[in-house]
Enzyme design. Structure first.
Site, PDB file in Angstrom:
ATOM      1  N   TYR A  49       0.712  -1.044  -0.353  1.00 16.48           N
ATOM      2  CA  TYR A  49       0.156   0.266   0.049  1.00 16.48           C
ATOM      3  C   TYR A  49       0.904   1.199  -0.088  1.00 16.48           C
ATOM      4  O   TYR A  49       1.616   1.755   0.751  1.00 16.48           O
ATOM      5  CB  TYR A  49      -0.747   0.207   1.453  1.00 16.48           C
ATOM      6  CG  TYR A  49      -1.977   1.009   1.767  1.00 16.48           C
ATOM      7  CD1 TYR A  49      -3.521   1.526   0.933  1.00 16.48           C
ATOM      8  CD2 TYR A  49      -1.253   2.215   1.740  1.00 16.48           C
ATOM      9  CE1 TYR A  49      -3.859   2.587   1.072  1.00 16.48           C
ATOM     10  CE2 TYR A  49      -2.249   3.524   2.069  1.00 16.48           C
ATOM     11  CZ  TYR A  49      -3.663   3.355   1.741  1.00 16.48           C
ATOM     12  OH  TYR A  49      -4.329   4.625   1.835  1.00 16.48           O
ATOM     13  N   GLU A  85      -3.904   7.651  -3.649  1.00 20.10           N
ATOM     14  CA  GLU A  85      -3.806   6.625  -3.378  1.00 20.10           C
ATOM     15  C   GLU A  85      -3.253   5.016  -4.597  1.00 20.10           C
ATOM     16  O   GLU A  85      -3.714   5.770  -5.281  1.00 20.10           O
ATOM     17  CB  GLU A  85      -5.107   6.024  -2.154  1.00 20.10           C
ATOM     18  CG  GLU A  85      -4.564   4.735  -1.360  1.00 20.10           C
ATOM     19  CD  GLU A  85      -5.770   4.312  -1.179  1.00 20.10           C
ATOM     20  OE1 GLU A  85      -5.966   4.756  -0.016  1.00 20.10           O
ATOM     21  OE2 GLU A  85      -7.007   4.062  -1.950  1.00 20.10           O
TER      22      GLU A  85
END
Length: 399
Positions: free
Chosen positions: A112, A200
């Site tokens: 992530y 993101e």
């Protein structure tokens, strides 16, 4: 402002961040054709993803892995002819108008990577985790030590040594480190240059070793971006990505009149001037046992027309069983609000209880206007202060 995944991928590509091959399509035929192209170019697997501003696509059945163009056609037909329902959409679901057809890649590990503003420390911050592919909120709750944070310098941004430190923290080795550092640096620059509020990549993946990439390849295979609405005037290309169909129609309608409106799940509509007062009003409604149906800030210079529109928007929500008006007139003139209330009563009509509390500029003139209109608006009552108003509207709705 949010953008779709296919648009986020374009932004990553423009910044030089590697992504796997994909096509945006809007029809079943185009989805089948795109899948054929990807299989022909060497893809062993193709992924069909719905393009909506909501999470939970996979669990809802709107992310499908397909092995043939025919399967791609079936998946596209399902997604384009059904509404997607997930915990983030509510029971009514969302209509799917666009899909992306993505080339599948072998994955050795998922990570992530994101940048957002850390308001507690007043810095833009890069967030990274070796546990990618899942919701970062879940990771933060179950394994907070797995989340790494790196603050960006307010003038210099992310520094190469910071990116290398993060890459090592995540467990990258050899040439993987250089690839990851480049992605981090480019993502940080993209975040700053576009006035993003969130950038993101989830997941950022490492592929297995191949002859071309002995240490594997680091790729972004899913992305999400949000942008500061107040900075969009500097980014016409990003503003053009806005998809009005993904927004709440009432919120879009309010925006045209300069109203800040957010729909909620309660049954007491709120018309307030000032964001702080609006938040306090909602808190006090809950204190007296009510549930606010919306946040609505008419601002400090709303016209009578805007006030009428605000009432129309509030009353268009079938859940609303009562309305509370709470105005403190500084710049806003209370008599203007009062005339707007009377005008709305004539044009719309009030079939639910209405409680009005006014204080500030021209309040005496406003009270005269409301008093004279009482016979024409039988559902209206006035309040002496905000606590009195919240109590009265909560009791009226509960009755």
């Amino acid at each position: 402002m949010k953008v779709h995944e296919y648009q986020a991928r374009d932004l990553l590509t423009s910044a030089g961040i590697p992504v796997n091959d994909s096509r945006m399509v809007q029809s079943v035929d185009d989805a089948e054709s795109a899948a054929k192209e990807l299989f022909h170019s060497g893809a062993k697997l193709v992924v069909i993803k719905a393009q909506v501003h909501a999470g939970g696509r996979g669990k809802a059945g709107f992310v499908k892995l397909v092995n043939t163009p025919a399967e791609a056609r079936d998946a596209a037909k399902f997604m384009l002819s059904n509404r997607m329902v997930s915990p983030q959409t509510g029971p009514e679901g969302l209509e799917v108008k666009r899909l992306i057809v993505v080339s599948g890649v072998d994955i050795e590990k998922e990570y992530y990577l994101a940048i957002t503003t850390d308001r507690a420390n007043n810095t833009n911050t890069m967030i990274a985790s070796a546990e990618g592919g899942v919701e970062i909120e879940h990771v933060a709750e179950t394994n907070p030590d797995a989340i790494r944070k790196m603050p960006l310098h307010p003038l210099l941004g992310l520094q190469p040594h910071q990116a290398r430190e993060l890459a090592f923290m995540l467990g990258f080795k050899g040439k993987q480190v250089g690839q990851t550092v480049k992605i981090m640096m480019k993502l940080a620059a993209l975040f700053i240059n576009t006035d993003a509020s969130l950038a993101e990549i989830n997941p950022l993946i490492l592929t297995p070793p191949t002859s071309d990439h002995p240490d594997g390849q680091v790729l972004a295979i899913d992305a999400k971006f949000s942008f500061d609405d107040n900075a969009l005037f500097r980014h016409k290309d990003i503003a053009a990505m806005f998809d009005a169909a993904e927004e709440n129609p009432a919120e879009m309608r309010a925006n045209k009149f300069g109203l800040s409106y957010v729909a909620l799940d309660g049954n007491i509509g709120c018309l307030v001037n000032g964001a702080g007062l609006a938040m306090s009003t909602m808190d006090i409604i809950k204190l007296y046992g009510g549930e606010p149906a919306n946040f609505l800030d008419v601002g400090g210079s709303a016209t009578e027309e805007a006030v009428k529109e605000a009432f129309d928007i509030i009353l268009s929500d079938d859940k609303v069983q009562g309305v509370l008006v709470n105005i403190f007139g500084g710049i806003m003139e209370c008599d203007k609000i009062a005339r707007g209330i009377v005008g709305a009563a004539k044009s719309i009509g009030f079939k639910v209880p209405l409680v009005v509390r006014l204080e500030g500029t021209n309040v005496n003139a406003a009270r005269v206007i409301l008093e004279e209109a009482m016979s024409d608006i039988p559902m209206m009552q006035t309040a002496t202060d905000i606590a009195d108003a919240a109590r009265k509207v909560s009791e009226a709705v509960a009755a």
